[in-house]
Write a protein that holds these residues in place. Structure first.
Motif, PDB file in Angstrom:
ATOM      1  N   TYR A  87      46.517 109.781  27.340  1.00  0.00           N
ATOM      2  CA  TYR A  87      47.755 109.284  27.002  1.00  0.00           C
ATOM      3  C   TYR A  87      48.157 108.119  27.554  1.00  0.00           C
ATOM      4  CZ  TYR A  87      48.242 114.023  24.717  1.00  0.00           C
ATOM      5  OH  TYR A  87      47.943 114.749  24.040  1.00  0.00           O
ATOM      6  N   LYS A 143      55.068 106.398  32.485  1.00  0.00           N
ATOM      7  CA  LYS A 143      55.824 107.379  31.377  1.00  0.00           C
ATOM      8  C   LYS A 143      54.656 108.044  30.518  1.00  0.00           C
ATOM      9  CE  LYS A 143      60.469 105.204  31.882  1.00  0.00           C
ATOM     10  NZ  LYS A 143      61.583 104.562  31.119  1.00  0.00           N
ATOM     11  N   LYS A 144      54.146 107.168  29.816  1.00  0.00           N
ATOM     12  CA  LYS A 144      53.185 107.722  28.876  1.00  0.00           C
ATOM     13  C   LYS A 144      52.368 108.738  29.587  1.00  0.00           C
ATOM     14  CE  LYS A 144      51.058 103.762  27.853  1.00  0.00           C
ATOM     15  NZ  LYS A 144      50.026 102.947  26.936  1.00  0.00           N
ATOM     16  N   SER A 146      53.118 110.773  31.833  1.00  0.00           N
ATOM     17  CA  SER A 146      54.014 111.930  32.271  1.00  0.00           C
ATOM     18  C   SER A 146      54.143 112.727  30.903  1.00  0.00           C
ATOM     19  CB  SER A 146      55.392 111.435  32.612  1.00  0.00           C
ATOM     20  OG  SER A 146      56.445 112.502  32.704  1.00  0.00           O
ATOM     21  N   LYS A 147      54.504 111.835  29.585  1.00  0.00           N
ATOM     22  CA  LYS A 147      54.717 112.529  28.599  1.00  0.00           C
ATOM     23  C   LYS A 147      53.526 113.228  27.986  1.00  0.00           C
ATOM     24  CE  LYS A 147      55.740 111.197  23.795  1.00  0.00           C
ATOM     25  NZ  LYS A 147      56.027 110.064  22.919  1.00  0.00           N
ATOM     26  N   LYS A 150      53.015 116.419  29.965  1.00  0.00           N
ATOM     27  CA  LYS A 150      54.037 117.646  29.614  1.00  0.00           C
ATOM     28  C   LYS A 150      53.575 118.029  28.295  1.00  0.00           C
ATOM     29  CE  LYS A 150      58.154 115.525  31.784  1.00  0.00           C
ATOM     30  NZ  LYS A 150      59.277 115.010  31.705  1.00  0.00           N
ATOM     31  N   LYS A 151      52.831 117.322  27.361  1.00  0.00           N
ATOM     32  CA  LYS A 151      52.390 117.688  26.035  1.00  0.00           C
ATOM     33  C   LYS A 151      51.249 118.854  26.454  1.00  0.00           C
ATOM     34  CE  LYS A 151      51.864 115.825  21.767  1.00  0.00           C
ATOM     35  NZ  LYS A 151      51.367 114.606  20.977  1.00  0.00           N
TER      36      LYS A 151
END
Length: 185
Positions: A87, A143-144, A146-147, A150-151
């Motif tokens: 990611y 941020k990428k 972290s995203k 979460k996914k």
């Protein structure tokens, strides 16, 4: 854990981390995380270095300790590679998963705790520390990642805990989840 009743009297808790859970892995960790723009691995090389560290870690630490009936707690594992290199670096997620299936030798965590914190807060908490190469990638990269975490957490049904809470609340949450998951098995 030793006082929880979850662990046999003859078993130990082994704490380790990735990268760097073995002597060889410590050398890989230094290569990966040293903040030296002149000596920076490409994204693919970085992925393969993490894979090499994990293969060594599983072979030399995780499997031997599990075979002794010990508990292994690792700060990071294969899904961190998926979050950071997949990611964060936009490397092919399918290839990363194939690589990890080879490297992990069928081993996967019984439970994963995701201590969720915003990238902004993580930067604030590390303000007095010298950032490593990955931490220096900046807010958009974080941020990428972290995203991605979460996914992955949602897909794999991780135990997600807000890291913005008091440390005692976090600790109690982890303790309660371990007891719930392992005393019932």
């Amino acid at each position: 854990l030793p006082e929880s009743g979850l662990i046999d009297r003859n078993s130990k808790v082994i704490k380790t981390r990735e990268p760097g859970g073995t002597p060889f892995g410590k050398k890989i960790r230094e290569i990966i995380l040293t903040n030296d723009s002149k000596n920076c691995p490409s994204d693919l090389t970085e992925l393969l270095l993490y894979a090499a560290d994990r293969a060594e870690h599983i072979s030399k630490v995780i499997i031997p300790e599990l075979n002794k009936n010990n508990w292994v707690i690792s700060d990071r594992f294969a899904d961190s590679t998926l979050a950071y290199q997949g990611y964060g670096r936009n490397l092919n997620i399918k290839i990363i998963k194939q690589l990890e299936s080879i490297v992990c030798q069928g081993k996967e965590p019984d439970i994963t705790f995701f201590l969720d914190i915003s990238p902004e807060e993580s930067i604030i908490r590390r303000k007095d520390k010298i950032p490593d190469r990955i931490e220096s990638e900046g807010l958009n990269f974080l941020k990428k990642v972290s995203k991605g975490f979460k996914k992955i957490a949602q897909t794999k049904n991780w135990e997600v805990i807000s890291a913005a809470q008091d440390i005692d609340l976090i600790s109690n949450h982890i303790k309660n989840e371990l007891i719930k998951n392992f005393l019932s098995t």
